[in-house]
Design an enzyme around this catalytic site. Structure first.
Site, PDB file in Angstrom:
ATOM      1  N   ARG A 243       0.847  -1.190  -0.047  1.00  0.00           N
ATOM      2  CA  ARG A 243      -0.078   0.065   0.182  1.00  0.00           C
ATOM      3  C   ARG A 243       0.800   1.290   0.059  1.00  0.00           C
ATOM      4  NH1 ARG A 243      -2.434  -3.703  -0.973  1.00  0.00           N
ATOM      5  NH2 ARG A 243      -4.141  -4.855   0.508  1.00  0.00           N
TER       6      ARG A 243
ATOM      7  N   GLU B  11     -13.284 -15.401   8.933  1.00  0.00           N
ATOM      8  CA  GLU B  11     -13.247 -14.730   7.466  1.00  0.00           C
ATOM      9  C   GLU B  11     -12.844 -15.958   6.401  1.00  0.00           C
ATOM     10  OE1 GLU B  11     -10.452 -11.537   6.958  1.00  0.00           O
ATOM     11  OE2 GLU B  11     -11.303 -11.169   4.918  1.00  0.00           O
TER      12      GLU B  11
ATOM     13  N   LYS C  30     -17.060 -12.796   8.166  1.00  0.00           N
ATOM     14  CA  LYS C  30     -16.748 -11.702   7.315  1.00  0.00           C
ATOM     15  C   LYS C  30     -16.630 -12.387   6.036  1.00  0.00           C
ATOM     16  CE  LYS C  30     -12.825  -8.532   6.748  1.00  0.00           C
ATOM     17  NZ  LYS C  30     -11.955  -7.455   7.128  1.00  0.00           N
TER      18      LYS C  30
ATOM     19  N   SER D   1     -13.848  -5.885   1.317  1.00  0.00           N
ATOM     20  CA  SER D   1     -14.079  -5.281   0.121  1.00  0.00           C
ATOM     21  C   SER D   1     -13.379  -5.931  -0.936  1.00  0.00           C
ATOM     22  CB  SER D   1     -13.519  -3.865   0.197  1.00  0.00           C
ATOM     23  OG  SER D   1     -12.268  -3.612   0.529  1.00  0.00           O
ATOM     24  N   GLY D   2     -12.259  -6.892  -0.833  1.00  0.00           N
ATOM     25  CA  GLY D   2     -11.832  -7.649  -1.494  1.00  0.00           C
ATOM     26  C   GLY D   2     -11.110  -6.927  -2.792  1.00  0.00           C
ATOM     27  N   GLY D   3     -10.661  -5.891  -3.106  1.00  0.00           N
ATOM     28  CA  GLY D   3     -10.210  -5.231  -3.992  1.00  0.00           C
ATOM     29  C   GLY D   3     -11.325  -4.729  -5.190  1.00  0.00           C
TER      30      GLY D   3
ATOM     31  N   ARG E  72      -9.149  -1.936   2.112  1.00  0.00           N
ATOM     32  CA  ARG E  72      -8.950  -1.042   1.109  1.00  0.00           C
ATOM     33  C   ARG E  72     -10.191  -0.362   0.756  1.00  0.00           C
ATOM     34  NH1 ARG E  72      -7.036  -6.267  -2.651  1.00  0.00           N
ATOM     35  NH2 ARG E  72      -8.161  -7.352  -0.872  1.00  0.00           N
TER      36      ARG E  72
HETATM   37  P1  13P Z   1     -10.321  -5.760   2.144  1.00  0.00           P
HETATM   38  O1  13P Z   1     -11.593  -4.934   2.473  1.00  0.00           O
HETATM   39  O2  13P Z   1      -8.935  -4.831   1.615  1.00  0.00           O
HETATM   40  O3  13P Z   1     -10.476  -6.786   1.450  1.00  0.00           O
HETATM   41  O4  13P Z   1      -9.557  -6.115   3.232  1.00  0.00           O
HETATM   42  C1  13P Z   1     -10.481  -6.763   4.496  1.00  0.00           C
HETATM   43  C2  13P Z   1      -9.526  -7.846   5.259  1.00  0.00           C
HETATM   44  O5  13P Z   1      -9.496  -7.629   6.476  1.00  0.00           O
HETATM   45  C3  13P Z   1      -8.984  -8.786   4.627  1.00  0.00           C
HETATM   46  O6  13P Z   1      -8.338  -9.751   5.443  1.00  0.00           O
END
Ligand code: 13P
Length: 348
Positions: free
Chosen positions: A38, A182, A224, A266-268, A300
Site C-alpha cells: 500500500r 473470514e 466476514k 471489500s476484496g479489491g 482497502r
Molecule cells: P479488504 O477490505 O481490503 O479486502 O480487507 C479486509 C480484510 O481484512 C482482509 O482480511
C-alpha cells in the site's frame, strides 16, 4: 427458556456492538508486508514510524466513531504508541471504538493442492490470545483464502481452511474474544458470478459445519465473507442488484440466524463498487428480510482514499482525515441501504 445454553454475555454484547446499526469495522490490520504494498503505491517508505504515523492519523480522526464500531489491528499496532506516547489502542478505547487483532499467520501453500493455500497460525494461539486480551483486544480475525479456477477451490482446501477457522474461533471464545470468521473466496479471475456463488456457498456450508463441530457459539461471532461477485477480469460484470440477489441468497442458504452480523470484506473492489454493492445488499435485505446485520469490515474500501490523500506528508494529514471520515460516512449509509450519490459531496 430458563437457562441459556451458553452464558457468553460479554461476547454476545461485543459481537452486537461490532455490527451495530449505522456502523461497520475498519480493517487496519495489514501485515508489514501488505502495508509495504500500500505504501509503495503512494511512495511512502515502509518504516515503523511511517506505519505508526499513518495509523495514528486514522485513529485521531474526529468523529469517525459515529460510523466505525471497531478496528482490526496488526500485532505491531496493538503494542505501538502515538507520537506523544499515548498507546494507539488507548486512542480507540477513548473514542469508544472496540480494538481487535489479526491473529492468523497468513496463507501458505497447501501440500498436494497446487495453487491453493491453508492459513496457518494455530500453534501457540491460546497463549497469544490471552496476551492480546490483556493488551486490550476484544475481538480477533482469522482470514482463510480460497481461489477460483479449474477444479478450485477443491473440497480439500475448503475442508482444511474451515477446520482451522473453527479451531481458531473456539480458542477465541475460550479466551474471551469474539472471533471474526473470514473465509474469503478471492475475486481474482475471469469467472462469472455463478462460479463465485458456487464456491462461496460450498465454503460457507463447510465453515458452519466445522464451527458446529467445534462447539462455537454462533451468537458470539461475526462472519466476514466476500460478496458474491463476477471475477475481477470477467468481461461482463454483474450489477449491484445481481450481486445483492446472489449474495443474499447464498447467505440465506448457509448462515444460521443465530449469527448476529455479517461484515463483508471489500476484496479489491473499487470504492464506488464496494459502496453500491453494500447498499444494494441492504436495500434487498430490507425488502425480503434477513436475520443478521449486514455491514462492512473494509480494508482497502475504507483506506485507499485517505492513503492517496496522505502520501506520507504531514501537511496532508487533515485532508486525509476528512477523506477517511467521508468514506466511513458513505459506507455507514450504504450499510443501512440509504446511500445517495449526494452523500459523496458532504465532506466536512
Ligand atoms: P479488504 O477490505 O481490503 O479486502 O480487507 C479486509 C480484510 O481484512 C482482509 O482480511
Amino acid at each position: 427458556m430458563e437457562q441459556p445454553i451458553n452464558d457468553n454475555h460479554d461476547l454476545w454484547s461485543t459481537a452486537e456492538a461490532m455490527v451495530a446499526e449505522g456502523k461497520g469495522i475498519l480493517a487496519a490490520d495489514e501485515s508489514t508486508g501488505t502495508i509495504a504494498k500500500r505504501f509503495d503505491g503512494i511512495d511512502v517508505e515502509n518504516t515503523e514510524t511511517n506505519r505508526r504515523d499513518y495509523r495514528e492519523l486514522l485513529f485521531r480522526t474526529a468523529g469517525y466513531e459515529r460510523f466505525v464500531s471497531g478496528v482490526i489491528l496488526f500485532d505491531e499496532t496493538l503494542r505501538q504508541e502515538a507520537a506523544d506516547g499515548t498507546p494507539l489502542v488507548r486512542l480507540l478505547q477513548d473514542a469508544g471504538v472496540i480494538p481487535g487483532i489479526k491473529v492468523d499467520a497468513g496463507a501458505q501453500p497447501l501440500a498436494g493442492a497446487p495453487d491453493e493455500t491453508v492459513t496457518e497460525g494455530l500453534d501457540g494461539l491460546r497463549e497469544r490470545l490471552t496476551e492480546y486480551r490483556e493488551l486490550g483486544a476484544r475481538f480477533a480475525k482469522w482470514r482463510a483464502v480460497l481461489h477460483i479456477g479449474a477444479d478450485r477451490p477443491s473440497a480439500y482446501a475448503i475442508d482444511v481452511n474451515a477446520h482451522a477457522l473453527a479451531r481458531y474461533a473456539a480458542l477465541c471464545q475460550e479466551a474471551g474474544l469474539v472471533p471474526i470468521v473470514e473465509p474469503e473466496v478471492l475475486m481474482d479471475g475471469d469467472h462469472d458470478i455463478g462460479a463465485c456463488f458456487e464456491a462461496t456457498e460450498a465454503t460457507l456450508r463447510e465453515t458452519f459445519y466445522q464451527l458446529a463441530n467445534h462447539g462455537v457459539d454462533l451468537e458470539a461471532m461475526v462472519l466476514k465473507p466476500n460478496m458474491v461477485l463476477s471475477g475481477s477480469d470477467a468481461s461482463d460484470r454483474a450489477s449491484p442488484e445481481e450481486v445483492a440477489e446472489l449474495t443474499l441468497t447464498c447467505l440465506l442458504h448457509t448462515v444460521p440466524a443465530a449469527v448476529p452480523g455479517i461484515a463483508f470484506l471489500s476484496g479489491g473492489q473499487g470504492d464506488e463498487e464496494s459502496t453500491l454493492n453494500l447498499d444494494a445488499i441492504n436495500r434487498l435485505a430490507l425488502e425480503v428480510g434477513a436475520p443478521w446485520e449486514l455491514t462492512f469490515s473494509y480494508g482497502r474500501g475504507l483506506q485507499a482514499a485517505p492513503q492517496a490523500a496522505w502520501r506520507g506528508e504531514r501537511a496532508n494529514v487533515e485532508r486525509a482525515q476528512a477523506v477517511f471520515l467521508q468514506r466511513a460516512r458513505v459506507l455507514a449509509a450504504a450499510r443501512m441501504g440509504t446511500y445517495e450519490p449526494s452523500l459523496e459531496d458532504d465532506a466536512d
